[in-house]
Motif scaffolding. Structure first.
Motif, PDB file in Angstrom:
ATOM      1  N   GLU A  33     -62.654  -8.126   4.925  1.00  0.00           N
ATOM      2  CA  GLU A  33     -62.907  -9.180   5.910  1.00  0.00           C
ATOM      3  C   GLU A  33     -64.193  -9.891   5.563  1.00  0.00           C
ATOM      4  OE1 GLU A  33     -61.194 -10.080   8.591  1.00  0.00           O
ATOM      5  OE2 GLU A  33     -59.666  -8.646   8.037  1.00  0.00           O
ATOM      6  N   TYR A  63     -60.628 -10.150  17.801  1.00  0.00           N
ATOM      7  CA  TYR A  63     -61.161 -11.107  16.817  1.00  0.00           C
ATOM      8  C   TYR A  63     -61.153 -12.496  17.450  1.00  0.00           C
ATOM      9  CZ  TYR A  63     -60.454  -7.558  13.180  1.00  0.00           C
ATOM     10  OH  TYR A  63     -60.516  -6.418  12.424  1.00  0.00           O
ATOM     11  N   ARG A  67     -56.339 -12.697  21.814  1.00  0.00           N
ATOM     12  CA  ARG A  67     -55.524 -11.550  21.408  1.00  0.00           C
ATOM     13  C   ARG A  67     -56.386 -10.296  21.237  1.00  0.00           C
ATOM     14  NH1 ARG A  67     -53.472 -10.567  15.805  1.00  0.00           N
ATOM     15  NH2 ARG A  67     -52.046  -8.819  16.036  1.00  0.00           N
ATOM     16  N   ILE A  69     -57.313  -6.552  20.337  1.00  0.00           N
ATOM     17  CA  ILE A  69     -56.855  -5.663  19.253  1.00  0.00           C
ATOM     18  C   ILE A  69     -57.059  -4.197  19.633  1.00  0.00           C
ATOM     19  CG2 ILE A  69     -57.226  -5.012  16.826  1.00  0.00           C
ATOM     20  CD1 ILE A  69     -55.977  -7.797  17.109  1.00  0.00           C
ATOM     21  N   HIS A  88     -49.371   2.803  12.648  1.00  0.00           N
ATOM     22  CA  HIS A  88     -48.645   1.815  11.853  1.00  0.00           C
ATOM     23  C   HIS A  88     -49.558   0.696  11.405  1.00  0.00           C
ATOM     24  CE1 HIS A  88     -44.885   3.764  12.367  1.00  0.00           C
ATOM     25  NE2 HIS A  88     -45.017   3.780  13.690  1.00  0.00           N
ATOM     26  N   SER A  89     -49.092  -0.043  10.413  1.00  0.00           N
ATOM     27  CA  SER A  89     -49.826  -1.185   9.911  1.00  0.00           C
ATOM     28  C   SER A  89     -50.126  -2.157  11.057  1.00  0.00           C
ATOM     29  CB  SER A  89     -48.974  -1.857   8.839  1.00  0.00           C
ATOM     30  OG  SER A  89     -49.649  -2.944   8.334  1.00  0.00           O
ATOM     31  N   GLY A  90     -51.381  -2.582  11.152  1.00  0.00           N
ATOM     32  CA  GLY A  90     -51.748  -3.532  12.197  1.00  0.00           C
ATOM     33  C   GLY A  90     -52.143  -2.889  13.517  1.00  0.00           C
ATOM     34  N   SER A  91     -52.179  -1.539  13.553  1.00  0.00           N
ATOM     35  CA  SER A  91     -52.495  -0.873  14.826  1.00  0.00           C
ATOM     36  C   SER A  91     -53.990  -0.925  15.150  1.00  0.00           C
ATOM     37  CB  SER A  91     -51.998   0.573  14.807  1.00  0.00           C
ATOM     38  OG  SER A  91     -52.520   1.252  13.698  1.00  0.00           O
ATOM     39  N   GLY A  92     -54.837  -1.249  14.151  1.00  0.00           N
ATOM     40  CA  GLY A  92     -56.267  -1.400  14.425  1.00  0.00           C
ATOM     41  C   GLY A  92     -57.158  -0.387  13.716  1.00  0.00           C
ATOM     42  N   LYS A  93     -56.608   0.353  12.778  1.00  0.00           N
ATOM     43  CA  LYS A  93     -57.371   1.418  12.103  1.00  0.00           C
ATOM     44  C   LYS A  93     -58.593   0.856  11.367  1.00  0.00           C
ATOM     45  CE  LYS A  93     -53.795   2.660   9.584  1.00  0.00           C
ATOM     46  NZ  LYS A  93     -52.760   1.709  10.065  1.00  0.00           N
ATOM     47  N   SER A  94     -58.359  -0.130  10.502  1.00  0.00           N
ATOM     48  CA  SER A  94     -59.481  -0.673   9.725  1.00  0.00           C
ATOM     49  C   SER A  94     -60.474  -1.387  10.618  1.00  0.00           C
ATOM     50  CB  SER A  94     -58.983  -1.652   8.661  1.00  0.00           C
ATOM     51  OG  SER A  94     -58.055  -1.018   7.839  1.00  0.00           O
ATOM     52  N   THR A  95     -59.989  -1.931  11.719  1.00  0.00           N
ATOM     53  CA  THR A  95     -60.886  -2.622  12.650  1.00  0.00           C
ATOM     54  C   THR A  95     -61.957  -1.658  13.147  1.00  0.00           C
ATOM     55  OG1 THR A  95     -59.136  -4.146  13.287  1.00  0.00           O
ATOM     56  CG2 THR A  95     -60.962  -3.897  14.835  1.00  0.00           C
ATOM     57  N   ARG A  98     -64.594  -1.485  10.583  1.00  0.00           N
ATOM     58  CA  ARG A  98     -65.413  -2.712  10.572  1.00  0.00           C
ATOM     59  C   ARG A  98     -66.418  -2.713  11.715  1.00  0.00           C
ATOM     60  NH1 ARG A  98     -59.950  -5.645  10.184  1.00  0.00           N
ATOM     61  NH2 ARG A  98     -59.464  -5.187   8.025  1.00  0.00           N
ATOM     62  N   TYR A 104     -68.543  -6.724  13.032  1.00  0.00           N
ATOM     63  CA  TYR A 104     -68.281  -7.429  14.288  1.00  0.00           C
ATOM     64  C   TYR A 104     -68.895  -6.588  15.389  1.00  0.00           C
ATOM     65  CZ  TYR A 104     -64.594  -9.741  11.620  1.00  0.00           C
ATOM     66  OH  TYR A 104     -63.899 -10.440  10.678  1.00  0.00           O
ATOM     67  N   HIS A 247     -53.149   6.709   5.486  1.00  0.00           N
ATOM     68  CA  HIS A 247     -51.780   6.198   5.403  1.00  0.00           C
ATOM     69  C   HIS A 247     -50.797   7.327   5.142  1.00  0.00           C
ATOM     70  CE1 HIS A 247     -54.157   2.518   4.689  1.00  0.00           C
ATOM     71  NE2 HIS A 247     -53.233   2.030   5.488  1.00  0.00           N
TER      72      HIS A 247
HETATM   73  P1  ATP Z   1     -53.120  -1.453   7.857  1.00  0.00           P
HETATM   74  O1  ATP Z   1     -52.563  -0.071   7.998  1.00  0.00           O
HETATM   75  O2  ATP Z   1     -52.046  -2.422   7.466  1.00  0.00           O
HETATM   76  O3  ATP Z   1     -54.351  -1.548   6.998  1.00  0.00           O
HETATM   77  P2  ATP Z   1     -54.664  -1.516  10.340  1.00  0.00           P
HETATM   78  O4  ATP Z   1     -54.130  -0.551  11.319  1.00  0.00           O
HETATM   79  O5  ATP Z   1     -55.871  -1.121   9.583  1.00  0.00           O
HETATM   80  O6  ATP Z   1     -53.504  -1.971   9.351  1.00  0.00           O
HETATM   81  P3  ATP Z   1     -56.244  -3.782  11.206  1.00  0.00           P
HETATM   82  O7  ATP Z   1     -56.603  -4.302   9.846  1.00  0.00           O
HETATM   83  O8  ATP Z   1     -57.305  -3.069  11.965  1.00  0.00           O
HETATM   84  O9  ATP Z   1     -54.940  -2.875  11.144  1.00  0.00           O
HETATM   85  O10 ATP Z   1     -55.737  -5.024  12.071  1.00  0.00           O
HETATM   86  C1  ATP Z   1     -55.401  -4.917  13.441  1.00  0.00           C
HETATM   87  C2  ATP Z   1     -54.904  -6.251  13.936  1.00  0.00           C
HETATM   88  O11 ATP Z   1     -55.975  -7.198  13.890  1.00  0.00           O
HETATM   89  C3  ATP Z   1     -53.769  -6.844  13.114  1.00  0.00           C
HETATM   90  O12 ATP Z   1     -52.837  -7.402  13.979  1.00  0.00           O
HETATM   91  C4  ATP Z   1     -54.448  -7.929  12.298  1.00  0.00           C
HETATM   92  O13 ATP Z   1     -53.561  -8.996  12.055  1.00  0.00           O
HETATM   93  C5  ATP Z   1     -55.567  -8.369  13.202  1.00  0.00           C
HETATM   94  N1  ATP Z   1     -56.712  -8.879  12.423  1.00  0.00           N
HETATM   95  C6  ATP Z   1     -57.355  -8.250  11.423  1.00  0.00           C
HETATM   96  N2  ATP Z   1     -58.374  -8.995  10.966  1.00  0.00           N
HETATM   97  C7  ATP Z   1     -58.379 -10.132  11.690  1.00  0.00           C
HETATM   98  C8  ATP Z   1     -59.189 -11.315  11.726  1.00  0.00           C
HETATM   99  N3  ATP Z   1     -60.220 -11.458  10.895  1.00  0.00           N
HETATM  100  N4  ATP Z   1     -58.881 -12.284  12.595  1.00  0.00           N
HETATM  101  C9  ATP Z   1     -57.856 -12.157  13.450  1.00  0.00           C
HETATM  102  N5  ATP Z   1     -57.051 -11.057  13.500  1.00  0.00           N
HETATM  103  C10 ATP Z   1     -57.302 -10.070  12.627  1.00  0.00           C
END
Ligand code: ATP
Length: 298
Positions: A33, A63, A67, A69, A88-95, A98, A104, A247
Motif C-alpha cells: 500500500e 480506508y 466502506r 473494513i 478469506h481474501s479481503g477479510s482484512g488480515k493485511s489491514t 498496516r 493508517y 494463508h
Molecule cells: P488477502 O488474503 O487477499 O491478502 P486480506 O484479508 O489481507 O486479503 P486486506 O488487504 O486487509 O485483505 O483488505 C481488506 C479490504 O480492504 C479489501 O476489501 C480491500 O479491497 C480493501 N482495501 C485494501 N486496501 C485498500 C485501499 N488502499 N483503499 C481502499 N480499500 C482497500
C-alpha cells in the motif's frame, strides 16, 4: 572544524534517513500500500518496549468512510506469544498489519504496544520495534553481505554470519563463488524465492525486533523448502511476539492463538484443536485445504 563536521553530520543523518527509507520501503512492499501521510504527534515519545504485548482494543477502520473494513476487532497478543490471523481474501488480515505499522490510523478504538497507544509514540521507535518478513524480499544489486547487513546499521561481519546461520542460509552462501561478497540481485546472482526469504529472515534477525510480523507467501514453495523456511521462522520468532498473516493453515497450526476474520469481524478464536472441535469456519477451511496438503505430501 565545526564548519567541516556540520555538513558531515548532516550527510551522515541524511544517509541514515535514506537507509531507513529503504528498510521502510521494504516494509511497504509487504503492506502493498501507499501509506497515508501520518505525522508524529507534537509530544510523541519513543515507544518503551517492555515485552512486546500487542493489543487491539475495539479497532474500527475504513480506508474510505463509505466502506468499513474492520469492525470492533479485539485482540491481545501477550509478549512472546504467537498469533495467526486467517480468513478469506479481503477479510482484512493485511489491514491489521498496516495499522500496527501505523501506515493508517484506526478510525475507532485503539492499538497499543505494551500499553502505549501507537498514535502517541514516534514512528521511528514504532518501526524499530517491529520486524517484517515480507512475502517477497527485495534484493539490492550489491553483495549478499550488504543485503543481509542493512537489516541493522553497523552490523559486523560476524553478526551477519550469525544471522545467516540462524536463517539457515550460511551454508548456501559459503557455496557461492565469492561467499558473502557474491553480487546478487537483478544484475548479479538471482536467488530463488526460498533463498530470498531466508535473506529476509537473516535481515530481520539482525534488526532483532521484539515484535515480528510475518506475511506468509501466497505462492506455494515446494514442501521441502517450505519446511526449511518454517524452521528458520520458528527460530527467528523465539522470544518475540509473533503475528502471522496466514494463508496456509498447516503452517500456523501450533500458534498460541488463531483468529478467523470474516468481512472485518473476528468470528472465531482459539487454538487449532479448539477451532477444529468447534466445527466452524476454521474447520471448514482446514478441510478444504486438506486436499492440497495430501497432494503436497504425495
Ligand atoms: P488477502 O488474503 O487477499 O491478502 P486480506 O484479508 O489481507 O486479503 P486486506 O488487504 O486487509 O485483505 O483488505 C481488506 C479490504 O480492504 C479489501 O476489501 C480491500 O479491497 C480493501 N482495501 C485494501 N486496501 C485498500 C485501499 N488502499 N483503499 C481502499 N480499500 C482497500
Amino acid at each position: 572544524m565545526i564548519q567541516i563536521t556540520m555538513p558531515l553530520n548532516f550527510l551522515g543523518s541524511m544517509y541514515r534517513n535514506i537507509r531507513q527509507s529503504i528498510v521502510d520501503m521494504e516494509d511497504m512492499f509487504f503492506l502493498l500500500e501507499q501509506p497515508a501521510e501520518i505525522v508524529d504527534a507534537p509530544d510523541a515519545k519513543p515507544l518503551r518496549v517492555t515485552g512486546g504485548t500487542v493489543t487491539l482494543d475495539h479497532v474500527e477502520f475504513a480506508y474510505d468512510p463509505a466502506r468499513s473494513i474492520l469492525h470492533g476487532v479485539d485482540l491481545e497478543v501477550p509478549a512472546g506469544r504467537t498469533l495467526a490471523i486467517v480468513g478469506h481474501s479481503g477479510s482484512g488480515k493485511s489491514t491489521i498489519g498496516r495499522l500496527l505499522f501505523r501506515f493508517y490510523d484506526v478510525t475507532g478504538g485503539r492499538l497499543m504496544i505494551d500499553g502505549q497507544d501507537i498514535r502517541e509514540v514516534t514512528q521511528d521507535s514504532l518501526h524499530a520495534a517491529i520486524g517484517v518478513v515480507p512475502q517477497d524480499t527485495v534484493l539490492f544489486n550489491d553483495t549478499i553481505r550488504y543485503n543481509i547487513g542493512y537489516g541493522r546499521d553497523g552490523a559486523s561481519y560476524e553478526e551477519i554470519v550469525e544471522a545467516a546461520k540462524k536463517a539457515k542460509i550460511h551454508d548456501f552462501i559459503m557455496g557461492l563463488p565469492e561467499g558473502y561478497e557474491t553480487q546478487v540481485g537483478e544484475r548479479g546472482l538471482k536467488l530463488s524465492g526460498g533463498e530470498k526469504q531466508r535473506v529476509g529472515i537473516a535481515r530481520t534477525l539482525l534488526k532483532d525486533p521484539p515484535i515480528l510480523l510475518l506475511d506468509e507467501a501466497t505462492s506455494a514453495l515446494d514442501t521441502q523448502t517450505e519446511r526449511g523456511i518454517l524452521g528458520a521462522l520458528k527460530l527467528a520468532g523465539e522470544g518475540r511476539t509473533v503475528i502471522t498473516i496466514a494463508h496456509r493453515l498447516s503452517t500456523i497450526a501450533d500458534s498460541d492463538e488463531i483468529v478467523v476474520l470474516d468481512a472485518g469481524h473476528v468470528v472465531e478464536r482459539g487454538t487449532h484443536d479448539q477451532l477444529l472441535k468447534a466445527g466452524g469456519k476454521y474447520a471448514a477451511m482446514w478441510a478444504a485445504q486438506a486436499e492440497d496438503r495430501d497432494a503436497a505430501a504425495a
